[in-house]
Each structure stands twice: as C-alpha cells, then as structure tokens.
Design a protein around this motif. Structure first.
Motif, PDB file in Angstrom:
ATOM      1  N   HIS A   1      13.266   2.806   6.357  1.00 50.09           N
ATOM      2  CA  HIS A   1      13.468   1.679   5.441  1.00 50.09           C
ATOM      3  C   HIS A   1      13.166   0.403   6.229  1.00 50.09           C
ATOM      4  N   LEU A   2      11.971  -0.127   6.041  1.00 51.29           N
ATOM      5  CA  LEU A   2      11.485  -1.253   6.840  1.00 51.29           C
ATOM      6  C   LEU A   2      11.479  -2.532   6.020  1.00 51.29           C
ATOM      7  N   SER A   3      11.386  -3.662   6.713  1.00 51.29           N
ATOM      8  CA  SER A   3      11.379  -4.969   6.056  1.00 51.29           C
ATOM      9  C   SER A   3      10.403  -5.890   6.762  1.00 51.29           C
ATOM     10  N   LEU A   4       9.676  -6.690   5.976  1.00 55.14           N
ATOM     11  CA  LEU A   4       8.758  -7.666   6.568  1.00 55.14           C
ATOM     12  C   LEU A   4       9.513  -8.788   7.272  1.00 55.14           C
ATOM     13  N   ASP A   5      10.820  -8.876   7.069  1.00 58.16           N
ATOM     14  CA  ASP A   5      11.623  -9.881   7.762  1.00 58.16           C
ATOM     15  C   ASP A   5      11.822  -9.522   9.234  1.00 58.16           C
TER      16      ASP A   5
ATOM     17  N   VAL B   1      10.488   6.234   3.551  1.00 59.90           N
ATOM     18  CA  VAL B   1       9.786   4.994   3.878  1.00 59.90           C
ATOM     19  C   VAL B   1       9.643   4.080   2.663  1.00 59.90           C
ATOM     20  N   ASP B   2      10.062   2.855   2.842  1.00 59.63           N
ATOM     21  CA  ASP B   2       9.657   1.755   1.965  1.00 59.63           C
ATOM     22  C   ASP B   2       9.621   0.497   2.818  1.00 59.63           C
ATOM     23  N   VAL B   3       8.911  -0.497   2.355  1.00 60.16           N
ATOM     24  CA  VAL B   3       8.758  -1.744   3.123  1.00 60.16           C
ATOM     25  C   VAL B   3       9.060  -2.901   2.179  1.00 60.16           C
ATOM     26  N   ARG B   4      10.269  -3.416   2.277  1.00 50.62           N
ATOM     27  CA  ARG B   4      10.692  -4.489   1.379  1.00 50.62           C
ATOM     28  C   ARG B   4      10.277  -5.844   1.932  1.00 50.62           C
ATOM     29  N   MET B   5      10.359  -6.842   1.076  1.00 47.97           N
ATOM     30  CA  MET B   5       9.983  -8.204   1.467  1.00 47.97           C
ATOM     31  C   MET B   5      10.796  -9.198   0.647  1.00 47.97           C
TER      32      MET B   5
ATOM     33  N   PRO C   1      15.513  -3.818  -5.062  1.00 47.88           N
ATOM     34  CA  PRO C   1      15.968  -5.057  -5.712  1.00 47.88           C
ATOM     35  C   PRO C   1      17.443  -5.027  -6.101  1.00 47.88           C
ATOM     36  N   VAL C   2      17.967  -3.840  -6.376  1.00 49.94           N
ATOM     37  CA  VAL C   2      19.374  -3.706  -6.741  1.00 49.94           C
ATOM     38  C   VAL C   2      20.274  -3.893  -5.519  1.00 49.94           C
ATOM     39  N   THR C   3      19.784  -3.505  -4.351  1.00 43.61           N
ATOM     40  CA  THR C   3      20.583  -3.503  -3.131  1.00 43.61           C
ATOM     41  C   THR C   3      20.401  -4.767  -2.299  1.00 43.61           C
TER      42      THR C   3
ATOM     43  N   ALA D   1       8.749  -3.020  -2.733  1.00 40.09           N
ATOM     44  CA  ALA D   1       8.850  -2.226  -1.508  1.00 40.09           C
ATOM     45  C   ALA D   1       8.003  -0.966  -1.519  1.00 40.09           C
ATOM     46  N   THR D   2       7.517  -0.554  -2.687  1.00 35.44           N
ATOM     47  CA  THR D   2       6.807   0.714  -2.779  1.00 35.44           C
ATOM     48  C   THR D   2       5.289   0.501  -2.799  1.00 35.44           C
TER      49      THR D   2
END
Length: 392
Positions: A261-265, A291-295, A344-346, A353-354
């Motif tokens: 669970h990755l993030s662009l931040d 794997v997902d990459v949120r932003m 988005p819920v969390t 992210a997908t």
C-alpha cells in the motif's frame, strides 16, 4: 496479559451455506505453478495474457468491509462489467474482506461461507488461483470474539476450530493463505495489546496457527503478510528474524509477502528487491499482495498528468522488484477500479489509487504493469530477471 474471564458455549460448527462442490481434478503437487491452467485465449491488452507462465497477476475481489456502507450494491455480485474485467485481466484473486473473521465467522459456532464460496467457484471457472485472506489478525474480528469472556483454553480452541474449518473447507482450492497478518507494529514489536491472540495466548500461537493450517490443507502455501515491509526496515527485520525462528523450529512457513500500500506522499521503497531477496535466500516464497498507490488529489478531485505518471512508475517499480526475485511469483493489486477502492473511505482527500478509473478506463499504471509483464515474458532468462533462471 489481562485476566481471562470465563464463559463458554459449545464450538459446534454451523455452516450457513451448503458445502462446496468438489473442485475439478488436479494433478498431485499443488506447488506446480501452472495450477490451475492459464487460459490461452487472451487478448493483447490483458494482464494475465502478458504475464509469464510461472507468474500470477492478481487482484482483490471487492466486497464486504466499507462496501456495505456505500451507495452501490456489492460489486462482485451486482456489477457484470466488474466480473468480466476480473475474469479477463487476472489469474489470481484475493477476497478483499469476505474471508475475514467478521464475515465468515459472524457468530460463535456459525460460519457464513456464501460470498467466499462464490469467489472460489468464480476463480475455478475462470482458471484463477485464490489467495486466502486472512486467519489470524487483530482487526475486523466479530464482537462475540473481541468482547467474549473466554479462558485461554477456550480461545485456543476457537482459533483452532476456525482455521481447521475454513482452511479445510477450501482444501485444494486455495493456493496461498495469509495465515498471520500484520502481527508487528512499525517498530518491529509484536502487537500484544491490539491482537487478541497474541495478547491472550502469547507469541507461540503464531506457530500453532501455521501448524493447524498445514494440517487442514498440506498443499496450501502459508504466508506471513504485512504493510510497510516493502523495504528493509525495523518491521521487515522483525519478520526476517521471526521467519528464521519458525523455520528453525520446523514450522510449516512457506512464504513472506509485502502488501504494497504505497503513497505518492512518500518516496518509493528503494530496497524492496533487496528485502524480498533476503527472504528468498531463507528458502521462502515471496509475494506482493495488496498493491495500490494513493495520492492527495487536487481540489478538482482529478489526478494531474504528473501524478498519474509518477503513480505508474511506482506500480512498475513494485512489479519489477518482484519479477527480479526468483521466488516472487505472485503480484496482486488491491482492487483495479477506483469506484470500489478502500482508499477514499480510509484516507480523507486521497484516492485514484488503482489502475482504472470509475468507468474502467485504464490509467498509465495499467499499461506500466502490462509492459513490464510483456518484457519479462519476452526475455525470461535475461540477466536481472527472476523468471526462468535468474543470474546471480
């Protein structure tokens, strides 16, 4: 350890659905990576078609969890296009929530297998393997368990009954199980306060859970699974030491998986390949499982072109780290459609992210995965690639 209060009821098993039909006959030796067989009629832009024959590309199957509170019906049962894309693009599936305790074991002595059965049956019809998720976890447990007054002996019997019943029901139909999920905190310490099993029964219950799962299905691959363990850090170090201890004690541990669970931040975890490789060198299987990459989205709610390009690079790097390690033969994204993503819920203000938008438009991240898989399939023995003879 807090005092154990006493209360007991019979551990009678009541399944709320009929038993599964017998699975299609398969050859002995579940660890054959071609089981069940890949479909051979893939089109050029299908991920499962692009992947090498010994590599699984998977997704979570949306349902349960936050989905029960959204303004749409259950995606897996109600969205025909969702099921179509699920079948065409992926050859491995993971129930997102439908095998977690609060859904599959809602009352003491009662099991509800309906949604899990549907997913497993769907997978068999479409030549997909299944990752079971999860058997021992601190979260999404039913109230009857967390608030019950049980002795240590009763709790141990409850866990053993659950593992034996659930794993046994799907014997021969689950490729990998996340047996122990998220058992360490960020500092590499066991979650002895949050996790009811560790708090009340002690760390030895981890080995027992693996033994019970192995007894219930000797051919299933049994994994440790967690987030923020992609790179080498205190948390992944703790898993490395635990793995060594379990293996030394003869515990049937077969693999270690990083959720992803990755993030662009945050920067991409650059030591991901190094980390997976050290578990490989212990003789364990490895996998990337969620794997997902949120932003953080602009005020418009739409990602910028730059964000989408960076996201694609994160997906590509995560997949390549897996491909470059011999034992990493499974890469699973945690959902493929933004409409049904948990992000988005969390995480307020974050999303996209997908690898597909709400209307199933494929993003640059989808094509980044597709191209990396195609390249691996084309040159499986090339130096630096994990499939078909890694050059060390």
């Amino acid at each position: 350890m807090r005092p154990i209060r006493f209360a007991t009821t019979a551990l009678a098993v009541t399944a709320l659905t009929a038993p599964l039909a017998a699975p299609p006959a398969v050859a002995d030796g579940f660890h054959d990576r071609h089981w069940p067989p890949h479909h051979s009629n893939g089109k050029a832009e299908r991920l499962r078609w692009a992947a090498p024959a010994d590599f699984r590309i998977g997704t979570a199957v949306a349902g349960g969890g936050h989905h029960t509170e959204q303004d749409y019906p259950d995606p897996f049962t109600s969205d025909r296009k969702y099921r179509k894309v699920l079948a065409r693009q992926f050859d491995s599936v993971s129930p997102e929530n439908q095998m977690k305790w609060e859904y599959i074991h809602p009352e003491q002595g009662e099991y509800d297998f309906e949604m899990a059965d549907r997913i497993v049956d769907f997978a068999w019809r479409h030549g997909q393997v299944v990752r079971g998720h999860t058997l021992l976890w601190h979260s999404q447990n039913p109230d009857w368990l967390e608030e019950g007054d049980f002795t240590e002996e009763e709790l141990r019997a409850i866990l053993r009954d659950h593992i034996t019943t659930v794993v046994g029901r799907y014997k021969g139909r689950i490729q990998q199980w996340d047996v122990a999920n998220e058992i360490f905190d960020g500092d590499g310490e066991l979650r002895t306060e949050e996790n009811i099993w560790l708090r009340e029964l002690g760390p030895g219950i981890i080995a027992d859970a693996f033994r019970w799962a192995h007894q219930a299905d000797p051919h299933a691959e049994l994994y440790l699974n967690d987030y923020n363990v992609e790179g080498v850090n205190a948390k992944s170090d703790a898993y490395y030491e635990l793995s060594r201890e379990l293996l030394a004690d003869g515990v049937p541990l077969h693999g270690f998986s990083a959720q992803g669970h990755l993030s662009l931040d945050y920067p991409f975890p650059g030591s991901m390949e190094e980390n997976l490789r050290r578990f490989d060198e212990l003789g364990l299987g490895t996998a990337v499982t969620e794997v997902d990459v949120r932003m953080t989205l602009p005020e418009s709610g739409e990602p910028t072109e730059e964000q989408l390009d960076t996201q694609a690079d994160y997906y590509r790097q995560a997949l390549q780290a897996c491909l470059d390690v011999d034992s990493c033969d499974s890469f699973t994204i945690w959902g493929f459609n933004d409409k049904y993503s948990w992000v988005p819920v969390t995480f307020e203000g974050q999303g996209s992210a997908t690898v597909m938008t709400d209307d199933y438009t494929r993003k640059p991240s989808f094509f980044a995965l597709h191209e990396a898989l195609k390249e691996e399939k084309k040159w499986p023995g090339w130096p630096g690639h994990g499939r078909g003879g890694h050059w060390r």
